[in-house]
Design an enzyme around this catalytic site. Structure first.
Site, PDB file in Angstrom:
ATOM      1  N   LYS A  46     -28.247 -42.070  17.064  1.00 40.35           N
ATOM      2  CA  LYS A  46     -29.293 -42.898  16.484  1.00 40.35           C
ATOM      3  C   LYS A  46     -30.482 -43.008  17.432  1.00 40.35           C
ATOM      4  CE  LYS A  46     -27.529 -45.953  13.811  1.00 40.35           C
ATOM      5  NZ  LYS A  46     -26.593 -47.082  13.670  1.00 40.35           N
ATOM      6  N   ARG A 116     -28.212 -52.340  17.170  1.00 39.65           N
ATOM      7  CA  ARG A 116     -27.231 -51.444  16.536  1.00 39.65           C
ATOM      8  C   ARG A 116     -26.521 -50.610  17.595  1.00 39.65           C
ATOM      9  NH1 ARG A 116     -31.701 -50.882  12.861  1.00 39.65           N
ATOM     10  NH2 ARG A 116     -31.101 -51.345  10.698  1.00 39.65           N
ATOM     11  N   GLY A 125     -15.614 -48.255  13.320  1.00 39.42           N
ATOM     12  CA  GLY A 125     -14.755 -49.081  14.177  1.00 39.42           C
ATOM     13  C   GLY A 125     -15.526 -49.766  15.278  1.00 39.42           C
ATOM     14  N   MET A 127     -18.948 -52.025  16.593  1.00 38.38           N
ATOM     15  CA  MET A 127     -19.819 -53.039  16.050  1.00 38.38           C
ATOM     16  C   MET A 127     -20.990 -52.373  15.357  1.00 38.38           C
ATOM     17  SD  MET A 127     -21.952 -56.031  17.809  1.00 38.38           S
ATOM     18  CE  MET A 127     -23.493 -55.266  17.358  1.00 38.38           C
ATOM     19  N   ARG A 360     -34.650 -38.840   6.206  1.00 40.77           N
ATOM     20  CA  ARG A 360     -33.471 -37.962   6.206  1.00 40.77           C
ATOM     21  C   ARG A 360     -33.687 -36.880   5.151  1.00 40.77           C
ATOM     22  NH1 ARG A 360     -29.850 -42.933   3.817  1.00 40.77           N
ATOM     23  NH2 ARG A 360     -31.230 -43.297   2.053  1.00 40.77           N
ATOM     24  N   HIS A 476      -5.301 -18.840 -20.386  1.00 42.94           N
ATOM     25  CA  HIS A 476      -6.028 -17.929 -21.268  1.00 42.94           C
ATOM     26  C   HIS A 476      -7.343 -18.553 -21.710  1.00 42.94           C
ATOM     27  CE1 HIS A 476      -7.019 -16.127 -25.221  1.00 42.94           C
ATOM     28  NE2 HIS A 476      -6.694 -15.013 -24.594  1.00 42.94           N
ATOM     29  N   ARG A 587     -11.248  -5.733 -19.563  1.00 44.40           N
ATOM     30  CA  ARG A 587      -9.918  -5.838 -20.181  1.00 44.40           C
ATOM     31  C   ARG A 587      -9.948  -5.140 -21.537  1.00 44.40           C
ATOM     32  NH1 ARG A 587     -11.103 -11.030 -18.162  1.00 44.40           N
ATOM     33  NH2 ARG A 587      -9.672 -11.697 -16.502  1.00 44.40           N
ATOM     34  N   ARG A 643      -9.576  -1.459 -17.480  1.00 45.02           N
ATOM     35  CA  ARG A 643      -8.138  -1.627 -17.249  1.00 45.02           C
ATOM     36  C   ARG A 643      -7.382  -1.261 -18.520  1.00 45.02           C
ATOM     37  NH1 ARG A 643      -5.732  -7.490 -15.978  1.00 45.02           N
ATOM     38  NH2 ARG A 643      -6.134  -7.797 -18.175  1.00 45.02           N
ATOM     39  N   GLU A 770      -1.872  -6.348  -7.581  1.00 44.35           N
ATOM     40  CA  GLU A 770      -1.600  -7.698  -8.084  1.00 44.35           C
ATOM     41  C   GLU A 770      -0.123  -8.050  -7.961  1.00 44.35           C
ATOM     42  OE1 GLU A 770      -2.585  -7.755 -12.314  1.00 44.35           O
ATOM     43  OE2 GLU A 770      -2.143  -5.618 -12.453  1.00 44.35           O
ATOM     44  N   SER A 789      -8.339  -2.704  -6.917  1.00 45.60           N
ATOM     45  CA  SER A 789      -8.991  -3.924  -7.372  1.00 45.60           C
ATOM     46  C   SER A 789      -7.938  -5.027  -7.317  1.00 45.60           C
ATOM     47  CB  SER A 789      -9.514  -3.735  -8.791  1.00 45.60           C
ATOM     48  OG  SER A 789     -10.113  -4.919  -9.227  1.00 45.60           O
ATOM     49  N   GLY A 791      -6.094  -8.064  -8.266  1.00 43.90           N
ATOM     50  CA  GLY A 791      -5.925  -9.006  -9.369  1.00 43.90           C
ATOM     51  C   GLY A 791      -5.338 -10.261  -8.761  1.00 43.90           C
ATOM     52  N   THR A 792      -6.233 -11.091  -8.208  1.00 40.84           N
ATOM     53  CA  THR A 792      -5.707 -12.220  -7.427  1.00 40.84           C
ATOM     54  C   THR A 792      -5.092 -13.310  -8.297  1.00 40.84           C
ATOM     55  OG1 THR A 792      -7.973 -13.011  -7.281  1.00 40.84           O
ATOM     56  CG2 THR A 792      -7.077 -11.889  -5.350  1.00 40.84           C
ATOM     57  N   ASN A 793      -5.329 -13.291  -9.614  1.00 41.76           N
ATOM     58  CA  ASN A 793      -4.625 -14.272 -10.452  1.00 41.76           C
ATOM     59  C   ASN A 793      -3.129 -13.990 -10.407  1.00 41.76           C
ATOM     60  OD1 ASN A 793      -7.183 -14.994 -11.169  1.00 41.76           O
ATOM     61  ND2 ASN A 793      -7.068 -14.233 -13.261  1.00 41.76           N
ATOM     62  N   ASP A 794      -2.770 -12.757 -10.763  1.00 43.86           N
ATOM     63  CA  ASP A 794      -1.353 -12.415 -10.769  1.00 43.86           C
ATOM     64  C   ASP A 794      -0.789 -12.406  -9.356  1.00 43.86           C
ATOM     65  OD1 ASP A 794      -1.220 -12.338 -13.436  1.00 43.86           O
ATOM     66  OD2 ASP A 794      -0.786 -10.210 -13.652  1.00 43.86           O
ATOM     67  N   CYS A 856     -11.055  -8.697  -8.692  1.00 51.50           N
ATOM     68  CA  CYS A 856     -11.480  -8.998 -10.051  1.00 51.50           C
ATOM     69  C   CYS A 856     -10.742 -10.181 -10.624  1.00 51.50           C
ATOM     70  CB  CYS A 856     -11.296  -7.776 -10.949  1.00 51.50           C
ATOM     71  SG  CYS A 856      -9.585  -7.281 -11.141  1.00 51.50           S
ATOM     72  N   TYR A 876     -16.681  -5.181  -3.189  1.00 56.28           N
ATOM     73  CA  TYR A 876     -17.338  -5.954  -4.249  1.00 56.28           C
ATOM     74  C   TYR A 876     -16.426  -7.065  -4.752  1.00 56.28           C
ATOM     75  CZ  TYR A 876     -14.493  -3.377  -7.642  1.00 56.28           C
ATOM     76  OH  TYR A 876     -13.444  -2.854  -8.338  1.00 56.28           O
TER      77      TYR A 876
END
Lengths: 903, 903
Positions: A46, A116, A125, A127, A360, A476, A587, A643, A770, A789, A791-794, A856, A876
């Site tokens: 401050k 202050r 914590g 003053m 600020r 889905h 897809r 795919r 995947e 590629s 397939g990070t979901n699966d 992907c 990518y």
């Protein structure tokens, strides 16, 4: 002075201004300061900021900072202020009195100060704050005279006594509050603001008595005593139990202690030439480069907040206080030049003199963030890279979808997951068919289902938005809605649907078919009735910022490219418009759900012989070819990764009676037979079942048809002078032989087609990674595949053993109980799934250094995950069309961040 | 001679006997040989073995080997036999004539020889064998006179001409066969064995004419010419296309070529003092140390095989040919001493002289393998380690389960997977309840179901065997049946069950309820009617062998221990009797299926509040405690790893109407309400759903009850003076916080119980590693867990992304098409799943060097997988009780194998 100048401004700044390294008192005031921003260790955060504001010429109320080094001396000398410090403080007060023309306890122009704490790091914590210190009886009278408001002065004194008693002396606050309540009761009023001057006079008297009883000594009347005791309290609080515990938990070590900041109070309510206000250096809502703010004359900050009086637009100030306004204008320029960002300023005018209380970085809307960043870069206040870094990728999401008017009333009945952003209203329907019929007649509808399946895609397209009762962020409904850029709230568990009777229920609220509801895809809220929406409008600076982002991304040498997940020509076009440089995942399953297609598809699935399957596939070929031709055209000249069929076949089978009848009819067999064959295709765990390349190996004719369609489409486009760039992706490979078996067979098909059509095109094949085993065996697979590629979901499903359709039962609890830091389907789990991704990329490239590697899964559109993708060196990311801009910006952030780290 | 002796027998053997390193001809004969077994490179495998047999004193018909070195000389000299070799062959023949007292083309005692190829490695594609070489017209007359059988001699000549024409000259075999067919037609007979001497005389004449026409030159009458041309043909075949291709494919390089073996023919049909036979040095069926075999006098080997005459028991030979018999007895002792294993011998007695034609390691039954190995070790013919190494672990399986009489007729109607061994017959039932009722009345039953679920466990216990239409080697039925040691054929896909009408169908065969069927759990065959079975009888040597296996296992320092998977006291006792040194996996889910338990369990699952759940859990506690007390007692003093509840709750819910009614009644709610709550618990992919520790975190009260039951049971046993050693295993951990959260909570419960019961016991907690992410994060988890147990079933499911319930649709095709080498649920996939196992063991131990690591998936009982477990340094494997002996033996093999490799 020549000598000093020769050392240059930088070395000059490093030298402690004022010369004395172990000085205790550091003065600051309008346009001057002993310290500066880099001296946080000695002055606290401050104190250093106050000094900096002064040094750049802001009219900050004067004061001084007692250095952190005093804090340890205080502790060492048995919690007593060393005599030299006391003497220094006294000298500093004298100087402050001289500079302000005010006096401690002066009944005409009383000097009031705030005290202050402030360490190098912000730390709860300790003053906090004592305001209006110095306000003894005499000073009170002085304040009353100055403001012409005795009630105000009495109230200020009452508050000061109470604050001092509690904060400095540690007395029980509730005892003081009881006195105030008693006074209210006596006066027959509800709030302390209704008490008149007489009543407050009485409260002050009672407060002083109570203080004496509780503290065992009278309330100190001498402002110097008040100040010295407050300073001791601040230093003492550094060793308080809460502050010590906080430092222990957060492992904060090596700090000297806290500093103490003593600063002159200024008042905006000293009469008609005083006032107070808040302003922004630019419009925080639109980003327009105008001075924006509000003020109130003869008022305090609280008055602006309380809303009793309506503040005036800042522009009006030029009339009322032209000098102060011009000064404020200068401050605005000064601040943007110095802080190089839009600032939020609090100011007070005391008797015609402008004071800046605080400045600020200003909070702003996404729209404003983009415009501010772009315009500041054009003004050369910041660089283009900085402009790119200033905007948070997630903020862009809001710019691309309509939002509800924040002022509009919301009748929220349920909450689900914010699966796909947007703000929509429409009539409730419960089936995809209803959605299509109703939407065709022009009524906006919202499709409400327990969960959606590929059969529902047509209805989802027709609907404004989708609400589901089950399923997570990668269900889905969520994935398809994001792909369409359509608003979706998923997994709203309280929603109980009774489709047959045509209503859904949330607790006691019943919503009937055709009732209107609204969905907020950003918050996950479900509301009854319609809510006013504001259209999406990213503004013209949006495209500029993204083009700068792309430039920043290229600088890293190997920045991520952004592709899109799209499986329809229109989506591909949208993605391209948003800047996608290809399709990372096209897809093919949704293509089979058109009216004629689904019948042929079901014929194929339920066929008993290879011949019958081939016959059905021949019917599907022209549809597929048309789809691929359209997508390749929309992405002409850019790579399109297609795919091959992935879901288990039973997903395409009819569940309703008329669907079954239609297939039975088409295949000319008994309905019972259809039911029996469907039953045999059912699986216990379809996610782990007969799908992806496993289907391709069992029924090679399906993939053969698809590959034929792809290359016939490509050949057709090429003959029209286009530049189709299809790439074929084999899904769900877990073992290199799955890949080579199919690749060999299908490349043959592709080459046959090209030869027959007399067209030359490279035939590029690769695979999804995947399955955990594919990541482990990536060296073998990489030797054969031309691209990976992820397939990070699966991959997430399998690495965690979570079904994304079922996680709703425990995952929210996991995130709540901090078992997991985040939903791994929303943000890539770097330490688990991420290790597999990194391992696979490394092993794959060890076998084929030029292997193209992308991602992907849904994580391709998540900024945190994109950072990780950059770090592990992917080529990518691919995401829903509407997330392409976000991904482009996140990719640039990743490059800028790593460039910064590398320096 | 003293000098030679001093060099020792070993160095003597290394020296090429005969002195000349580049000699071409290597003689052998009864009791003498130039070569020996180590000279495979020079003499080929066959030549070296013949020499070895002679050297150890066996009466082998004499002959000579032409060294492999000649083969390359033959090739270099333009496919001609060098003159010195021709001369050497002539000399060798002279010597052979002298030794045998026979002569090439001798019309009284004709010398006939066989010519065979033989390289250092056995190799198809080379010229094979010419028999009866030397049989020209004169010799034929001699053979006719000797045998007193002109027809035989003519037939032998006919065969020789045909063989020579085809094998040596490469003429078209079918042309010769057509002549023979013509002769049969003329004679009006069906087979050539019916042709009389006159007809054969005519055939021989026609053969010679045909040969001349096809070859362009007459059939060579001179035995020497026959021999030289045969030798050239053998050497030539080394460079033949097929042999070259074979070497290319198998990457066989660096061989000199093939050798040629020329050996005297001997005849067992020269009159009453001649004969032929086959014998084993021990009983190949029981392993008893008796001389075992059969013979026929005045007969050829073919006569024994053809079954026209019934062979005599070998014991009878002592009467007929006492000298030959005594000689054979000596041969038996000689062979076992030399080859140190049971031998299978072919012999011929020619005019009172015994010849050994062949000896090889005898094929034997599992029973015989065990007894032979143990008794040979006791005779000090082999070491105990060798005895252990001689028996294949998988062979033991057959010893522990009844088998069908191999002679009995089998009416096989379907084939499934051999899921659990055994041979059973019983009446068909379709439900678990029917199985229990019928079995209680004493009728053996076979439970036939599409698939089984935990609800069926009672019925499975009551049944003799289980047949399922779906599911793989690790389906519920398979795993539970193996655990019970009960015969099971799983996934017999052709079986279509119509439960409501009470039959099943396989193609056109209908099997009704109560019809008797038989199951072969070793072959997977399903038969109608009953088949005679033979009881299991491993014999007394079984235990001895296994104790030696344990000793061998300990020698490696860190040999694998073998524990069992058991969840009932009786199974635990069985496992202990089979030598298990603890329980590696005590599942707790089957414990909830007793009549009263399941009601309480369902009450718990369907309860709406924590209070109601707790109430139901209190009812379950005493049952659990009793179960655990029993199991801990059965395994007293040994570790018992108890896995907390693992399956998703919906597995416990009733699917049939009366089950639903019973729960509705117990919970006093509407049946519709029960159906609704069940529906809400259903999951799309239960394998990846709300199960394992995920349940433990959502409903901590369930695991708390289980842990309470475990330690109350342990305390109770300890107070009775027993030594309970429970270990608590938390399933399905994927993130260290899941583990620590539960461990902290549950260890508290355990310690509370022990404190209250005033009993001291170590409280040991660990986790399953069955989620890929757990393997990746094993360092973190290992720092917290006291043991790891690899659940390789689930780990395989997740690493491959295969559902073991659904793989039936593609996995068999995968194994068939060699996409995978083996079913990864049966044999651990070392390169994928195995990498995760190894990684987790290493990472876990990096954090906690004393971490105990075992495996409790189905692979724990698979010998190939056990070898891998040893290599990666696991501490134990755990398998079904009936596989414990197999695992003990496999563990010993692993140690012996790795010790051997280390040397």
């Amino acid at each position: 002075m020549t000598t000093t100048r020769n050392r240059g401004p930088k070395s000059n700044r490093k030298r402690a201004p004022g010369g004395r390294k172990n000085r205790t008192i550091w003065h600051f005031g309008p346009g001057h300061a002993d310290g500066e921003t880099s001296m946080k260790d000695l002055l606290g955060g401050k104190g250093a900021n106050l000094a900096e504001m002064c040094r750049i010429g802001l009219p900050v109320p004067g004061g001084f900072t007692i250095a952190t080094s005093v804090c340890s001396r205080f502790a060492k000398s048995g919690h007593a202020l060393p005599a030299d410090v006391v003497a220094d403080v006294r000298k500093a007060i004298r100087r402050l009195e001289k500079e302000t023309g005010k006096g401690f306890g002066d009944p005409k122009r009383p000097l009031l100060v705030s005290v202050r704490s402030g360490a190098a790091l912000s730390m709860p914590g300790m003053m906090d704050t004592v305001l209006n210190l110095g306000l003894n009886d005499d000073a009170m009278e002085g304040l009353a005279a100055q403001t012409g408001n005795r009630r105000f002065a009495l109230d200020a004194r009452r508050r000061f006594i109470q604050m001092f008693a509690n904060v400095v002396e540690g007395l029980d606050l509730s005892r003081f509050e009881r006195v105030l309540e008693q006074a209210q009761e006596n006066a027959g009023v509800e709030t302390d603001s209704e008490l008149d001057a007489a009543a407050l006079e009485d409260v002050v008297a009672r407060y002083l008595k109570l203080f004496k009883r509780l503290a065992g000594r009278p309330f100190p009347d001498d402002p110097e005593e008040q100040l010295l005791r407050s300073i001791c309290a601040v230093f003492g609080s550094w060793q308080g139990a809460r502050a010590v515990e906080y430092r222990r938990i957060h492992k904060i070590e090596g700090l000297l202690g806290t500093a103490v900041n003593v600063q002159t109070m200024v008042f905006g309510n000293l009469g008609p030439t005083s006032g107070t206000g808040v302003c922004f250096t630019r419009d925080p809502s639109t980003g327009e480069n105008v001075f924006y703010g509000e003020y109130l004359m003869n008022a305090q900050g609280e008055d602006v907040v309380a809303g009793i009086r309506t503040p005036q637009d800042l522009a009006g100030l030029v009339e009322v206080q032209p000098k102060a306004y011009r000064q404020l204008e200068r401050v605005r320029r000064l601040l943007e030049k110095h802080y190089r960002d839009m600032q939020d300023i609090e100011f007070t005018i005391e008797d015609g003199t402008l004071y800046i209380l605080q400045t600020r970085t200003g909070k702003r809307t996404a729209r404003s963030a983009v415009r501010t960043a772009v315009e500041m870069a054009k003004q050369r206040l910041i660089t283009r890279d900085e402009a790119v870094a200033r905007v948070q990728p997630e903020d862009l999401d809001r710019l691309l979808h309509p939002q509800f008017d924040p002022q509009a009333e919301r009748n929220v009945i349920a909450r689900g997951l914010p699966a796909s952003p947007g703000a929509v209203c429409g009539q409730v329907v419960f089936t995809a068919d209803e959605a299509k019929v109703k939407a065709a007649s022009g009524d906006p509808v919202i499709l409400v289902r327990n969960e959606t399946s590929p059969e529902d895609v047509g209805g989802m397209h027709a609907a404004e938005g989708i609400l589901t009762a089950t399923g997570g962020m990668t269900s889905h409904a969520a994935v398809v809605a994001r792909g369409m850029g359509k608003c979706c709230v998923a997994g709203a568990g309280e929603v109980r649907i009774d489709e047959s009777d045509g209503f859904f229920r949330v607790g006691d609220t019943v919503v009937w078919k055709d009732d209107v509801i609204s969905l907020d895809g950003t918050s996950g809220e479900v509301m009854v009735g319609s809510v006013t929406t504001m259209p999406a409008d990213p503004g013209p600076e949006f495209a500029t910022l993204l083009s700068w982002a792309d430039t920043a991304c290229r600088k890293g040498g190997r920045g991520l490219r952004v592709r899109a997940n799209a499986d329809a020509p229109s989506d591909a076009a949208t993605a391209r418009a948003f800047g996608a440089v290809g399709i990372g995942l096209c897809r093919t399953e949704h293509m089979f759900f058109g009216e004629k297609r689904i019948i042929a598809m079901r014929e194929m699935i339920l066929a008993d012989t290879l011949g019958a399957r081939r016959k059905a596939l021949r019917k599907l070929l022209p549809f597929q070819r048309r789809d691929f031709a359209g997508i390749l055209k929309a992405m002409d000249g850019l790579p399109v990764t297609i795919r091959l069929l992935d879901p288990p076949l039973h997903e395409f089978l009819p569940h309703e009676e008329d669907g079954i009848a239609a297939v039975a009819d088409a295949l000319d067999v008994d309905e019972q037979e259809i039911r029996e064959r469907s039953r045999r295709l059912e699986e216990m765990n379809p996610m782990l079942g007969h799908r992806g390349c496993r289907l391709g190996i069992t029924y090679p004719e399906i993939y053969e048809m698809q590959v034929r369609a792809i290359y016939e489409a490509a050949a057709q486009n090429k003959k029209k002078g286009l530049r189709p760039r299809p790439e074929v992706m084999i899904p769900l490979v877990g073992s290199v032989k799955e890949y080579t078996l199919l690749r060999d067979r299908l490349k043959r098909v592709a080459r046959d087609v090209l030869k027959k059509k007399e067209v030359t095109l490279p035939v590029i094949f690769g695979t999804m990674i995947e399955i955990p085993r594919a990541a482990l065996r990536a060296a073998e697979i990489g030797a054969e595949a031309e691209f990976f590629s992820f397939g990070t979901n699966d991959l997430t499903q399998l690495t965690f053993g979570y079904s994304r359709d079922d996680v709703g039962s425990f995952l929210p609890g996991y995130v709540e109980q901090k078992v997991l830091d985040a939903d791994p389907f929303a943000t890539l789990d770097q330490s688990g799934v991420g290790e597999l991704v990194q391992m696979a990329a490394e092993r794959g490239r060890s076998a084929r250094p030029k292997l193209k590697v992308g991602i992907c899964g849904e994580h391709g559109g998540d900024p945190a995950s994109i950072g990780f993708c950059h770090e592990v060196g992917l080529d990518y990311v691919s995401c829903s069309p509407f997330r392409v801009p976000i991904a482009r910006l996140a990719a640039a952030h990743a490059v800028l961040g790593s460039v910064e780290r590398d320096v």
